[in-house]
Structures are given as C-alpha cells and as structure tokens.
Write a protein that holds these residues in place. Structure first.
Motif, PDB file in Angstrom:
ATOM      1  N   PHE A   3      20.046  31.356 123.556  1.00  0.00           N
ATOM      2  CA  PHE A   3      20.708  30.133 123.087  1.00  0.00           C
ATOM      3  C   PHE A   3      21.670  30.443 121.943  1.00  0.00           C
ATOM      4  CE2 PHE A   3      20.724  26.327 120.332  1.00  0.00           C
ATOM      5  CZ  PHE A   3      21.332  25.448 121.217  1.00  0.00           C
ATOM      6  N   GLU A   6      24.767  31.865 123.452  1.00  0.00           N
ATOM      7  CA  GLU A   6      25.574  30.802 124.075  1.00  0.00           C
ATOM      8  C   GLU A   6      26.410  30.082 123.015  1.00  0.00           C
ATOM      9  OE1 GLU A   6      22.994  28.173 126.163  1.00  0.00           O
ATOM     10  OE2 GLU A   6      22.423  29.655 127.690  1.00  0.00           O
ATOM     11  N   THR A   7      25.773  29.756 121.895  1.00  0.00           N
ATOM     12  CA  THR A   7      26.484  29.081 120.809  1.00  0.00           C
ATOM     13  C   THR A   7      27.550  29.984 120.217  1.00  0.00           C
ATOM     14  OG1 THR A   7      24.420  27.906 120.290  1.00  0.00           O
ATOM     15  CG2 THR A   7      26.180  27.824 118.649  1.00  0.00           C
ATOM     16  N   LYS A 266      30.312  25.762 115.219  1.00  0.00           N
ATOM     17  CA  LYS A 266      29.324  25.656 116.301  1.00  0.00           C
ATOM     18  C   LYS A 266      27.919  25.972 115.800  1.00  0.00           C
ATOM     19  CE  LYS A 266      32.064  24.677 119.787  1.00  0.00           C
ATOM     20  NZ  LYS A 266      31.985  23.374 120.474  1.00  0.00           N
ATOM     21  N   LEU A 267      27.777  27.069 115.045  1.00  0.00           N
ATOM     22  CA  LEU A 267      26.459  27.461 114.550  1.00  0.00           C
ATOM     23  C   LEU A 267      25.922  26.436 113.556  1.00  0.00           C
ATOM     24  CD1 LEU A 267      26.892  31.327 114.045  1.00  0.00           C
ATOM     25  CD2 LEU A 267      25.712  30.145 115.903  1.00  0.00           C
ATOM     26  N   GLU A 269      26.632  23.235 113.385  1.00  0.00           N
ATOM     27  CA  GLU A 269      26.264  22.002 114.083  1.00  0.00           C
ATOM     28  C   GLU A 269      24.917  22.147 114.783  1.00  0.00           C
ATOM     29  OE1 GLU A 269      26.285  18.182 115.407  1.00  0.00           O
ATOM     30  OE2 GLU A 269      27.756  19.080 114.056  1.00  0.00           O
ATOM     31  N   VAL A 270      24.675  23.302 115.408  1.00  0.00           N
ATOM     32  CA  VAL A 270      23.448  23.500 116.179  1.00  0.00           C
ATOM     33  C   VAL A 270      22.240  23.713 115.275  1.00  0.00           C
ATOM     34  CG1 VAL A 270      22.275  25.073 117.759  1.00  0.00           C
ATOM     35  CG2 VAL A 270      24.619  24.348 118.237  1.00  0.00           C
ATOM     36  N   TYR A 271      22.406  24.536 114.227  1.00  0.00           N
ATOM     37  CA  TYR A 271      21.253  24.940 113.432  1.00  0.00           C
ATOM     38  C   TYR A 271      21.071  24.136 112.145  1.00  0.00           C
ATOM     39  CZ  TYR A 271      20.866  28.903 116.588  1.00  0.00           C
ATOM     40  OH  TYR A 271      20.706  29.687 117.711  1.00  0.00           O
ATOM     41  N   GLY A 278      23.538  15.530 111.791  1.00  0.00           N
ATOM     42  CA  GLY A 278      24.603  15.899 112.719  1.00  0.00           C
ATOM     43  C   GLY A 278      25.984  15.627 112.153  1.00  0.00           C
ATOM     44  N   GLU A 281      30.135  19.579 112.650  1.00  0.00           N
ATOM     45  CA  GLU A 281      31.259  20.204 113.347  1.00  0.00           C
ATOM     46  C   GLU A 281      32.584  19.530 113.004  1.00  0.00           C
ATOM     47  OE1 GLU A 281      32.336  21.668 117.922  1.00  0.00           O
ATOM     48  OE2 GLU A 281      30.549  20.460 117.493  1.00  0.00           O
TER      49      GLU A 281
END
Length: 309
Positions: A3, A6-7, A266-267, A269-271, A278, A281
């Motif tokens: 994952f 992918e990010t 990206k990282l 926003e995801v982590y 949220g 990003e």
C-alpha cells in the motif's frame, strides 16, 4: 508495504505532471524575469482547443474519430498555441521591453483573464472530454514480491512517462542549445542581450511557444483525467509551490520540487489525514511553500540574491 508503494508511485506520477507545469513557469521566468500568471489560462485554452477540434475535424472531413483525427486535432491545437505566443509577443510584450518587472507581471494577469474569457467564447463552456487512447484500467505490478501485487493506474503511468520525456527534452533544450543559452542571456539583462545581437522578440515568441506546448500537453493529460472545464485552469496553481520549493530559476529544481510535492501530498493525506480530519492534500503544497518562503526563499536550487550597498 504494498500500500505504501502504491501511494508512493501515485505521488511520483502526479509529481511529474506538477514538474512539467512548473517547468513552463520557470522557462517564462528565465526568459523575461516575470512570473507567468497566465499559465493556468493557457492550459485551459489549449485543452479546450484540443477537445473541440477532436470533435470538429471528423465532422468537417467526414471521417470516423480515430488516431488520425486525434493527430490532426493535436497539430491544429499546437498551431493555435504558437499563434497565441506570437500574439502575446506582438501585442503585449513588444511594448514592455526594458520596463519594470511589475509591468510584465500585470501583463500576464491581463493575458490570463483574456484567455479565460476567449476560450469559452470560441470553444464553448460545457464540460468536454479528451480521449487520446491512454488506457484507464488499473494494473498490478510486483506480484512476485508482494501478495496481490501493487495496484497502479495505467493512465497515470502513461501520463507520467509523457511528462518525464517532455521534461527531459526541455531540460536538454534549455541547457545545451544555442537558443537555450540565449534565453538565459535575455533573462539576465534585456538591454545587454539586445546589444550583442540576440533578437528579443524572437526569443520571447520561442519561449512562449514552448510554454504553450507544455500547456497543451498538460491540458490533454488533465483533460483526459478530469474532463475539460473551467476548473482545469486551477491545476496550474499547484505548480506555484513547486517553483517556490525548487527555485524560480532552476530547471532541475522544478523537477525535484514537483516530485517532492507530489509524493508529500499523497503520503500526508493517507498517513496523516485520518488524524486531522483529512483534506491535507489540498493545502500541503502551500504549507510547505510557506515554510520555504520563511526560511529559504530562494528554494532548494534557486540563486541566492545578494544586494550590495
């Protein structure tokens, strides 16, 4: 781990597109010494031209939409963007030679608003689609290393590859060719460049044509992903933090800055997004740019300006 990869890959692919837009800003700045606020409007105008001519040409020529109609639409859109570059030099920049940078800055703002109005007036204001044949289905890679593999978007992969090739070509053009050296001379001093025989008007047409070509590629890629609509002009705003991060005068800085911004947003926003509600990003790039403005305003690779008194 899959994952995370992918990010990471997603961030790198988006970062290459940011780097391509930022390179358009850097080229204009190095040739004229002014930040081109019309870049977003040029992206929208080029995307509209490509979308509409890809529809009109098959109708005019009585042919089925296909590769040939796309190529013809691309050629027509490219000619239009070169024409826009010539018109900008002929009717605006030619009268601002050796003027204060603020005059050129205001000229780019005027050009931006003019193109924002001219594009929808000529091509329409609906949401249009661009289909240049890039596959949209996702694919799996590294299946032997990770169970289930790593999922990536083929469209993003093709877009990043196109952006990387164009960035490489423009970097070589700017650093290794005679015209590229002339561009740097013009940026340093308009009067000195003219005194040694460098034709300022021709140089500006060239650099704005290159910026128009970059805008066309960016417009096609983002138009294919998001559709051609007015908000497309806002995509170029993501390049502002990139050039601040990499340096306004640095071609390598535009590349590195684009990759850092793409991966970072990206990282984060995801982590980090789940812990702060949220939305990271949308503002990560601008927050990072603000930090650089406070502590290293020339960017990672920009030239430090020292005023002697």
């Amino acid at each position: 781990m899959a994952f995370f990869l992918e990010t990471l890959f997603g961030g790198l692919m988006v970062g290459m597109l940011y780097a391509l837009i930022a390179l358009g800003f850097v080229l204009i700045f190095k040739a004229s010494g002014v930040f081109n606020f019309a870049m977003g409007a040029m992206v929208l105008f080029a995307a509209l031209a490509m979308a509409r001519f890809s529809e009109w040409i098959p109708k005019w020529l009585g042919m089925e939409p296909g590769v040939l109609s796309i190529v013809l639409a691309l050629i027509v859109a490219m000619v239009i963007m070169v024409g826009v570059a010539w018109a900008i030099e002929r009717f605006a920049l030619r009268y601002l030679v050796n003027q204060e940078p603020i005059a050129l800055l205001m000229a780019t703002l005027g050009i931006a608003y003019f193109l924002d109005g001219l594009g929808p007036m000529i091509f329409g204001s609906a949401v249009y689609s661009i289909n240049v044949g890039m596959p949209k289905d996702p694919m799996f890679i590294l299946e032997n290393m990770f169970q289930g593999g790593v999922l990536i978007s083929q469209e993003d992969l093709y877009a990043a590859g196109i952006a990387a090739v164009l960035v490489l070509v423009l970097s070589v053009f700017f650093q290794k060719t005679k015209t590229g050296r002339a561009l740097r001379a013009v940026a340093d001093d308009h009067q000195a460049a003219q005194s040694i025989g460098i034709p300022l008007s021709r140089i500006w047409v060239i650099v704005w044509s290159v910026a128009g070509s970059v805008a066309l590629v960016v417009g096609i890629i983002w138009g294919s992903k998001l559709g051609v609509q007015y908000s497309l002009s806002l995509v170029a705003l993501k390049a502002l933090p990139v050039v601040i991060l990499g340096g306004l005068t640095s071609v390598p800085g535009a590349i590195v800055g684009g990759l850092i911004i793409g991966v970072g947003e990206k990282l984060s926003e995801v982590y980090l997004g789940p812990y702060v509600g949220g939305g990271i990003e949308t503002w990560f790039a601008y927050g990072l740019a603000l930090c650089f403005l406070l502590f290293r305003p020339q960017g990672l690779f920009g030239d430090k300006i020292i005023d002697r008194v």
